[in-house]
Design a protein around this motif. Structure first.
Motif, PDB file in Angstrom:
ATOM      1  N   GLY A  10      32.802 -29.942  62.554  1.00 40.62           N
ATOM      2  CA  GLY A  10      31.691 -29.160  62.020  1.00 40.62           C
ATOM      3  C   GLY A  10      30.857 -29.981  61.058  1.00 40.62           C
ATOM      4  N   SER A  12      27.317 -29.601  58.114  1.00 44.05           N
ATOM      5  CA  SER A  12      26.307 -28.779  57.454  1.00 44.05           C
ATOM      6  C   SER A  12      24.972 -28.914  58.173  1.00 44.05           C
ATOM      7  CB  SER A  12      26.149 -29.217  55.993  1.00 44.05           C
ATOM      8  OG  SER A  12      24.977 -28.660  55.419  1.00 44.05           O
ATOM      9  N   TYR A  13      24.224 -27.824  58.218  1.00 40.29           N
ATOM     10  CA  TYR A  13      22.917 -27.841  58.870  1.00 40.29           C
ATOM     11  C   TYR A  13      21.948 -28.807  58.188  1.00 40.29           C
ATOM     12  CZ  TYR A  13      20.572 -25.127  55.175  1.00 40.29           C
ATOM     13  OH  TYR A  13      20.017 -24.711  53.989  1.00 40.29           O
ATOM     14  N   ASN A  49      38.288 -30.175  55.731  1.00 41.93           N
ATOM     15  CA  ASN A  49      37.672 -29.034  55.033  1.00 41.93           C
ATOM     16  C   ASN A  49      38.647 -28.442  54.009  1.00 41.93           C
ATOM     17  OD1 ASN A  49      39.550 -27.761  56.640  1.00 41.93           O
ATOM     18  ND2 ASN A  49      38.058 -26.523  57.786  1.00 41.93           N
ATOM     19  N   LEU A  53      33.943 -25.971  53.270  1.00 41.83           N
ATOM     20  CA  LEU A  53      32.848 -26.582  54.015  1.00 41.83           C
ATOM     21  C   LEU A  53      31.786 -27.001  53.012  1.00 41.83           C
ATOM     22  CD1 LEU A  53      32.562 -23.934  56.881  1.00 41.83           C
ATOM     23  CD2 LEU A  53      33.854 -26.091  56.908  1.00 41.83           C
ATOM     24  N   LYS A 100      30.331 -28.122  65.500  1.00 44.74           N
ATOM     25  CA  LYS A 100      29.537 -26.926  65.261  1.00 44.74           C
ATOM     26  C   LYS A 100      28.798 -27.030  63.934  1.00 44.74           C
ATOM     27  CE  LYS A 100      32.511 -23.778  67.887  1.00 44.74           C
ATOM     28  NZ  LYS A 100      33.361 -22.554  67.819  1.00 44.74           N
ATOM     29  N   GLN A 101      27.556 -26.626  63.952  1.00 46.43           N
ATOM     30  CA  GLN A 101      26.753 -26.623  62.730  1.00 46.43           C
ATOM     31  C   GLN A 101      27.057 -25.368  61.921  1.00 46.43           C
ATOM     32  OE1 GLN A 101      22.483 -28.029  62.776  1.00 46.43           O
ATOM     33  NE2 GLN A 101      22.112 -25.874  62.401  1.00 46.43           N
ATOM     34  N   TYR A 102      27.107 -25.489  60.593  1.00 46.12           N
ATOM     35  CA  TYR A 102      27.379 -24.328  59.747  1.00 46.12           C
ATOM     36  C   TYR A 102      26.395 -24.248  58.575  1.00 46.12           C
ATOM     37  CZ  TYR A 102      29.734 -27.779  56.719  1.00 46.12           C
ATOM     38  OH  TYR A 102      30.008 -28.871  55.934  1.00 46.12           O
ATOM     39  N   LYS A 103      26.282 -23.073  58.044  1.00 48.14           N
ATOM     40  CA  LYS A 103      25.459 -22.821  56.845  1.00 48.14           C
ATOM     41  C   LYS A 103      26.104 -21.698  56.060  1.00 48.14           C
ATOM     42  CE  LYS A 103      20.695 -21.684  55.421  1.00 48.14           C
ATOM     43  NZ  LYS A 103      21.091 -20.911  54.232  1.00 48.14           N
ATOM     44  N   THR A 104      26.401 -21.953  54.808  1.00 43.89           N
ATOM     45  CA  THR A 104      26.981 -20.895  53.978  1.00 43.89           C
ATOM     46  C   THR A 104      25.858 -19.964  53.506  1.00 43.89           C
ATOM     47  OG1 THR A 104      26.828 -22.308  52.009  1.00 43.89           O
ATOM     48  CG2 THR A 104      28.923 -22.296  53.174  1.00 43.89           C
ATOM     49  N   SER A 247      31.861 -23.757  50.741  1.00 40.09           N
ATOM     50  CA  SER A 247      32.275 -22.410  51.143  1.00 40.09           C
ATOM     51  C   SER A 247      33.283 -21.806  50.176  1.00 40.09           C
ATOM     52  CB  SER A 247      32.859 -22.437  52.555  1.00 40.09           C
ATOM     53  OG  SER A 247      33.983 -23.287  52.631  1.00 40.09           O
TER      54      SER A 247
END
Length: 299
Positions: A10, A12-13, A49, A53, A100-104, A247
């Motif tokens: 994963g 960060s966007y 992680n 994240l 996978k891209q993630y955004k909190t 996160s």
């Protein structure tokens, strides 16, 4: 060269923007659960992680992280290959193709009633902690003194905590400057305790909105204009100023803001477990934020 490919899980966007902008970098700092790459004036973390994240993170599995950490040294080069969507090192490559891209996301404080309930719940959890913060403050003792509701003879670090609460409620720039200068860079490690605490303060403001724009501007001026803290702490503060958090931090303030206590114990433990004292220092900062917000509302 680059004969081994590791796949990220994963990222960060925000990371692709940094990689595409800077491209070439070098290993800035390495530790058991990952390492930081310096890209221009920014950092990208690569590793597990374990601490949540990160807003500037590329996260790998534990086995992949061990391989990567053991294969790099400080100052080694790192090159972003936009065509293959991968970071190239001397002996291996990290691909983002399968990641996978993630955004909190942050939750705004629901109501004053939710705040009051969360405040009591947070207090009660903090009072079970026996350890001192990284600046040798007992949160339990600080809470007891603050709750005593009488003039206290605040000394040492505690006197500066009270100063920070006052600075966060005022437009007095000299007070802001003095309080922030005391905490920024104070303590040991890649993220000194004082900086972790300021991140916690900003995190609660992100869900409740009690700090002035000038407070944010003053903090930004100090970290960008002076060598006042470490590169890693500076990076966390930069993201915090844009209301971007790990996160573990966002989960904690979201639990406080939403009033949903079903996973409160878990997110509290997750943040408390970050680093040697980073999690506890961040919790202290969140507490200072809640106290500031509460006393500002009541004034």
């Amino acid at each position: 060269m680059n004969n081994l490919t590791l796949f990220g899980e994963g990222y960060s966007y925000l990371v692709p923007l940094l990689l595409n902008k800077s491209g070439n970098g070098f290993i800035h700092s390495r530790f058991a659960n990952g390492f930081n790459i310096k890209l221009g004036d920014s950092l990208v973390f690569i590793g597990t992680n374990k601490n949540g994240l990160l807003p500037f993170g590329i996260h790998l599995g534990e086995a992949e992280t061990r391989t990567a950490v053991s294969s790099v040294n400080n100052s080694d080069s790192a090159v972003w290959n936009q065509k293959t969507n991968s970071l190239e090192f001397q002996t291996f490559t990290i691909s983002l193709e399968k990641a996978k891209q993630y955004k909190t996301v942050l939750t705004k404080l629901k109501s004053e009633q939710v705040f009051d309930r969360s405040f009591e719940l947070f207090y009660s959890h903090l009072k079970t902690i026996n350890e001192q913060t990284g600046l040798d403050v007992s949160i339990r003792d600080f809470i007891d003194k603050f709750q005593a509701d009488c003039e206290q003879n605040w000394l040492g670090v505690e006197s500066y905590l009270i100063m920070l609460i006052k600075a966060a409620k005022t437009s007095d720039e000299l007070l802001m400057d003095k309080a922030l200068r005391y905490f920024l860079g104070r303590g040991n490690g890649l993220t000194p305790s004082g900086d972790d605490m300021i991140v916690g303060l900003l995190a609660f403001d992100a869900v409740s909105g009690f700090l002035s724009t000038r407070f944010y501007e003053k903090l930004s001026e100090l970290i960008e204009g002076e060598s006042i803290t470490t590169d890693v702490a500076k990076e966390y503060l930069r993201y915090a100023l844009k209301q971007e958090y790990s996160s573990t931090v966002s989960d904690m303030v979201n639990a406080l803001a939403s009033g949903n206590d079903s996973n409160f114990k878990q997110v509290f433990r997750n943040l408390l477990g970050v680093g040697h004292s980073s999690g506890l220092d961040t919790l202290m900062g969140i507490l200072i934020g809640m106290i500031t917000s509460k006393t500002t509302t009541n004034n």
